[in-house]
Design a protein around this motif. Structure first.
Motif, mmCIF file in Angstrom:
data_model
loop_
_atom_site.group_PDB
_atom_site.id
_atom_site.type_symbol
_atom_site.label_atom_id
_atom_site.label_comp_id
_atom_site.label_asym_id
_atom_site.label_seq_id
_atom_site.Cartn_x
_atom_site.Cartn_y
_atom_site.Cartn_z
ATOM 1 N N GLY A 15 49.178 34.562 27.857
ATOM 2 C CA GLY A 15 49.694 35.453 26.829
ATOM 3 C C GLY A 15 50.602 34.771 25.833
ATOM 4 O O GLY A 15 51.183 35.431 24.970
ATOM 5 N N ASN A 16 50.743 33.456 25.919
ATOM 6 C CA ASN A 16 51.574 32.701 24.983
ATOM 7 C C ASN A 16 50.806 32.400 23.708
ATOM 8 O O ASN A 16 49.606 32.121 23.735
ATOM 9 N N SER A 17 51.489 32.422 22.579
ATOM 10 C CA SER A 17 50.868 32.124 21.292
ATOM 11 C C SER A 17 50.709 30.626 21.095
ATOM 12 O O SER A 17 51.523 29.833 21.554
ATOM 13 N N LYS A 50 49.315 23.580 26.985
ATOM 14 C CA LYS A 50 50.039 23.560 28.255
ATOM 15 C C LYS A 50 49.112 23.744 29.453
ATOM 16 O O LYS A 50 49.503 24.276 30.477
ATOM 17 N N GLY A 51 47.837 23.335 29.291
ATOM 18 C CA GLY A 51 46.882 23.369 30.387
ATOM 19 C C GLY A 51 46.182 24.702 30.591
ATOM 20 O O GLY A 51 45.430 24.858 31.550
ATOM 21 N N TYR A 52 46.374 25.660 29.692
ATOM 22 C CA TYR A 52 45.769 26.978 29.842
ATOM 23 C C TYR A 52 44.734 27.215 28.745
ATOM 24 O O TYR A 52 44.924 26.824 27.600
#
Length: 74
Positions: A15-17, A50-52
């Motif tokens: 859910g991070n932009s 970040k690996g996602y």
């Protein structure tokens, strides 16, 4: 000096932009082209912030800015 940038915003699986900025996009760039490019980036899993994985295309905008530089050499 004027500068234009295309800013594409995604969300990852947490859910991070995550934003991708393209300098000097074409003047005749159309919304459908941007959407197709964003979907391709997401589908092909080109970036993994970040690996996602990217999970969602959120928005896109062209930012026009005027830059005024000053020579401050003394």
């Amino acid at each position: 000096m004027d500068e234009n940038k295309l800013v594409m915003v995604f969300k990852n699986t947490l859910g991070n932009s995550f934003s991708i900025t393209i300098d000097d996009p074409r003047d005749d760039l159309e919304e459908q082209e941007i959407l197709e490019a964003m979907n391709l980036i997401k589908t092909k899993n080109i970036f993994q912030p970040k690996g996602y994985d990217l999970a969602e295309c959120v928005s896109a905008k062209v930012v026009d800015s005027t830059i005024t530089e000053y020579d401050l050499a003394i």
